[in-house]
Design a protein around this motif. Structure first.
Motif, PDB file in Angstrom:
ATOM      1  N   LEU A 110      -1.530  -1.543  11.576  1.00 40.56           N
ATOM      2  CA  LEU A 110      -2.735  -0.882  11.062  1.00 40.56           C
ATOM      3  C   LEU A 110      -3.390  -1.674   9.942  1.00 40.56           C
ATOM      4  CD1 LEU A 110      -4.603   1.602  10.925  1.00 40.56           C
ATOM      5  CD2 LEU A 110      -2.916   2.685   9.431  1.00 40.56           C
ATOM      6  N   ASP A 111      -2.592  -2.321   9.096  1.00 38.30           N
ATOM      7  CA  ASP A 111      -3.101  -2.993   7.899  1.00 38.30           C
ATOM      8  C   ASP A 111      -3.556  -4.416   8.226  1.00 38.30           C
ATOM      9  OD1 ASP A 111      -3.689  -3.909   5.387  1.00 38.30           O
ATOM     10  OD2 ASP A 111      -1.713  -3.485   4.518  1.00 38.30           O
TER      11      ASP A 111
ATOM     12  N   TYR B 173       5.510   9.435   6.112  1.00 37.88           N
ATOM     13  CA  TYR B 173       4.471  10.467   6.168  1.00 37.88           C
ATOM     14  C   TYR B 173       3.922  10.695   7.585  1.00 37.88           C
ATOM     15  CZ  TYR B 173       0.718   6.952   6.455  1.00 37.88           C
ATOM     16  OH  TYR B 173      -0.109   5.916   6.865  1.00 37.88           O
ATOM     17  N   ILE B 174       4.217   9.814   8.540  1.00 39.95           N
ATOM     18  CA  ILE B 174       3.736  10.029   9.917  1.00 39.95           C
ATOM     19  C   ILE B 174       4.887  10.148  10.914  1.00 39.95           C
ATOM     20  CG2 ILE B 174       1.532   8.861   9.524  1.00 39.95           C
ATOM     21  CD1 ILE B 174       2.767   6.520  11.272  1.00 39.95           C
ATOM     22  N   THR B 175       6.095  10.359  10.419  1.00 40.85           N
ATOM     23  CA  THR B 175       7.261  10.332  11.306  1.00 40.85           C
ATOM     24  C   THR B 175       7.143  11.306  12.470  1.00 40.85           C
ATOM     25  OG1 THR B 175       8.745   9.601   9.545  1.00 40.85           O
ATOM     26  CG2 THR B 175       9.740  10.687  11.428  1.00 40.85           C
ATOM     27  N   THR B 176       6.893  12.574  12.180  1.00 39.44           N
ATOM     28  CA  THR B 176       6.873  13.584  13.240  1.00 39.44           C
ATOM     29  C   THR B 176       5.761  13.335  14.255  1.00 39.44           C
ATOM     30  OG1 THR B 176       7.920  15.246  11.829  1.00 39.44           O
ATOM     31  CG2 THR B 176       6.677  16.050  13.725  1.00 39.44           C
ATOM     32  N   PRO B 177       4.503  13.145  13.836  1.00 36.83           N
ATOM     33  CA  PRO B 177       3.456  12.899  14.848  1.00 36.83           C
ATOM     34  C   PRO B 177       3.646  11.577  15.588  1.00 36.83           C
ATOM     35  CG  PRO B 177       2.557  12.674  12.626  1.00 36.83           C
ATOM     36  CD  PRO B 177       3.915  13.277  12.486  1.00 36.83           C
ATOM     37  N   ALA B 178       4.217  10.569  14.928  1.00 37.77           N
ATOM     38  CA  ALA B 178       4.420   9.283  15.595  1.00 37.77           C
ATOM     39  C   ALA B 178       5.491   9.390  16.678  1.00 37.77           C
ATOM     40  CB  ALA B 178       4.798   8.209  14.581  1.00 37.77           C
ATOM     41  N   ILE B 179       6.601  10.058  16.366  1.00 32.21           N
ATOM     42  CA  ILE B 179       7.638  10.260  17.382  1.00 32.21           C
ATOM     43  C   ILE B 179       7.072  11.066  18.553  1.00 32.21           C
ATOM     44  CG2 ILE B 179       9.805  11.449  17.875  1.00 32.21           C
ATOM     45  CD1 ILE B 179      10.789  10.622  15.115  1.00 32.21           C
ATOM     46  N   SER B 180       6.292  12.090  18.239  1.00 33.01           N
ATOM     47  CA  SER B 180       5.676  12.896  19.294  1.00 33.01           C
ATOM     48  C   SER B 180       4.780  12.042  20.179  1.00 33.01           C
ATOM     49  CB  SER B 180       4.862  14.039  18.677  1.00 33.01           C
ATOM     50  OG  SER B 180       5.687  14.893  17.914  1.00 33.01           O
ATOM     51  N   ALA B 181       3.983  11.179  19.567  1.00 30.27           N
ATOM     52  CA  ALA B 181       3.078  10.309  20.330  1.00 30.27           C
ATOM     53  C   ALA B 181       3.857   9.351  21.218  1.00 30.27           C
ATOM     54  CB  ALA B 181       2.177   9.531  19.376  1.00 30.27           C
TER      55      ALA B 181
ATOM     56  N   SER C  33       0.834  -1.186   0.000  1.00 29.73           N
ATOM     57  CA  SER C  33       0.000   0.000   0.000  1.00 29.73           C
ATOM     58  C   SER C  33       0.877   1.247   0.000  1.00 29.73           C
ATOM     59  CB  SER C  33      -0.912   0.018   1.239  1.00 29.73           C
ATOM     60  OG  SER C  33      -1.551   1.261   1.378  1.00 29.73           O
ATOM     61  N   LYS C  34       0.804   2.018  -1.088  1.00 30.62           N
ATOM     62  CA  LYS C  34       1.557   3.271  -1.135  1.00 30.62           C
ATOM     63  C   LYS C  34       1.033   4.260  -0.106  1.00 30.62           C
ATOM     64  CE  LYS C  34       3.131   3.173  -5.953  1.00 30.62           C
ATOM     65  NZ  LYS C  34       3.133   3.895  -7.252  1.00 30.62           N
ATOM     66  N   SER C  35      -0.282   4.234   0.128  1.00 32.87           N
ATOM     67  CA  SER C  35      -0.871   5.187   1.067  1.00 32.87           C
ATOM     68  C   SER C  35      -0.408   4.947   2.502  1.00 32.87           C
ATOM     69  CB  SER C  35      -2.403   5.122   1.009  1.00 32.87           C
ATOM     70  OG  SER C  35      -2.871   3.859   1.464  1.00 32.87           O
TER      71      SER C  35
END
Length: 287
Positions: free
Chosen positions: A76-77, A128-136, A21-23
């Motif tokens: 997630l998948d 694409y989710i690096t910054t919010p994931a590290i923050s979480a 999945s590219k998305s």
């Protein structure tokens, strides 16, 4: 089972009818030394547990199961669940959980799935989710260490020092909360599909207390964000929005110089301590 062997990967995925999945930014490792080294250097041992984000084929999960007492792998998948049931069949201390790192209560999950063991986090994060994931992962306060594979330029930005081109508001956010260290690089040819950029493995060790003392943490980060939102402007202009009109330019310039900084300095030149000093001076001036 060679979970990093390209032929084995194609065979297993083909058998389960899996399509990348590219998305979701899916890239699976094809170099066994990478998950082996992550597992060896993430800080986990037989007296601790690991929450892994995005197990993919399970190559890192399998290595983590060898060093940790328990592993909770959050995927997630749902299309990967039958794949993981096969690849992790010989790992009884692993539980695969459906979830989204950005929507999951990570502290509650770690407590429930790891049975109160000291917890570490590992992840091969989609770009694409690096910054919010590290923050979480940092904000939840559940982990003794966070070891993540990210785009190499992101890793350098996280560890950047004041005055460098990589230095950013995110550098300050992470370094305020954690000790950051790049462990090693991972070339793009270590993945399938092959990404366009190289990666790096980053280890973050949360601090017992923030790196600097600030009288108002909300204002501290508001000043940091404002400074980098307009990083080409001098700080007296760029930081003004953080104060919501409570300080005019002359008053802000006076605060900047009172902290031993040049009145023409740009925010990208300030260290964490400089930003803390400015915040504390502002709190005092504003009463």
């Amino acid at each position: 089972m060679g979970l990093c062997d390209i032929n084995e990967i194609r065979d297993i995925l083909g058998r389960h009818g899996f399509q990348f999945s590219k998305s979701l930014g899916q890239n699976f490792l094809t170099a066994q030394w990478v998950p082996e080294r992550i597992a060896a250097e993430c800080g986990a041992d037989k007296d601790s547990g690991v929450v892994e984000i995005g197990p993919g084929m399970g190559c890192l999960t399998a290595e983590l199961s060898k060093v940790a007492q328990r592993v909770a792998a959050v995927e997630l998948d749902r299309a990967l669940f039958p794949v993981l049931a096969e690849t992790l069949a010989d790992c009884p201390n692993v539980e695969v959980v459906h979830g989204d790192v950005l929507k999951t209560d990570l502290a509650a999950l770690a407590q429930e799935k790891l049975g109160g063991l000291p917890a570490h986090a590992c992840a091969n994060l989609p770009y694409y989710i690096t910054t919010p994931a590290i923050s979480a992962l940092l904000d939840c306060g559940a982990f003794r260490s966070v070891t993540v594979m990210v785009q190499r330029e992101v890793a350098h930005r996280v560890c950047a020092q004041a005055g460098t081109s990589d230095y950013s508001a995110f550098s300050i956010y992470v370094q305020y909360h954690a000790h950051a260290e790049i462990l090693f690089d991972v070339p793009a040819d270590c993945f399938v599909p092959r990404p366009k950029v190289d990666s790096a493995v980053l280890r973050l060790v949360p601090r017992d207390k923030p790196a600097v003392e600030v009288a108002d943490e909300k204002l501290f980060f508001a000043i940091v964000r404002a400074a980098f939102n307009q990083r080409r402007k001098v700080l007296s202009n760029a930081a003004a929005p953080a104060f919501g009109g409570r300080l005019d330019k002359s008053a802000l310039t006076a605060l900047i110089t009172s902290c031993g900084l040049d009145e023409r300095v740009r925010g990208e030149r300030l260290t964490l301590q400089n930003f803390a000093d400015l915040t504390n001076a502002a709190v005092k001036a504003l009463g």
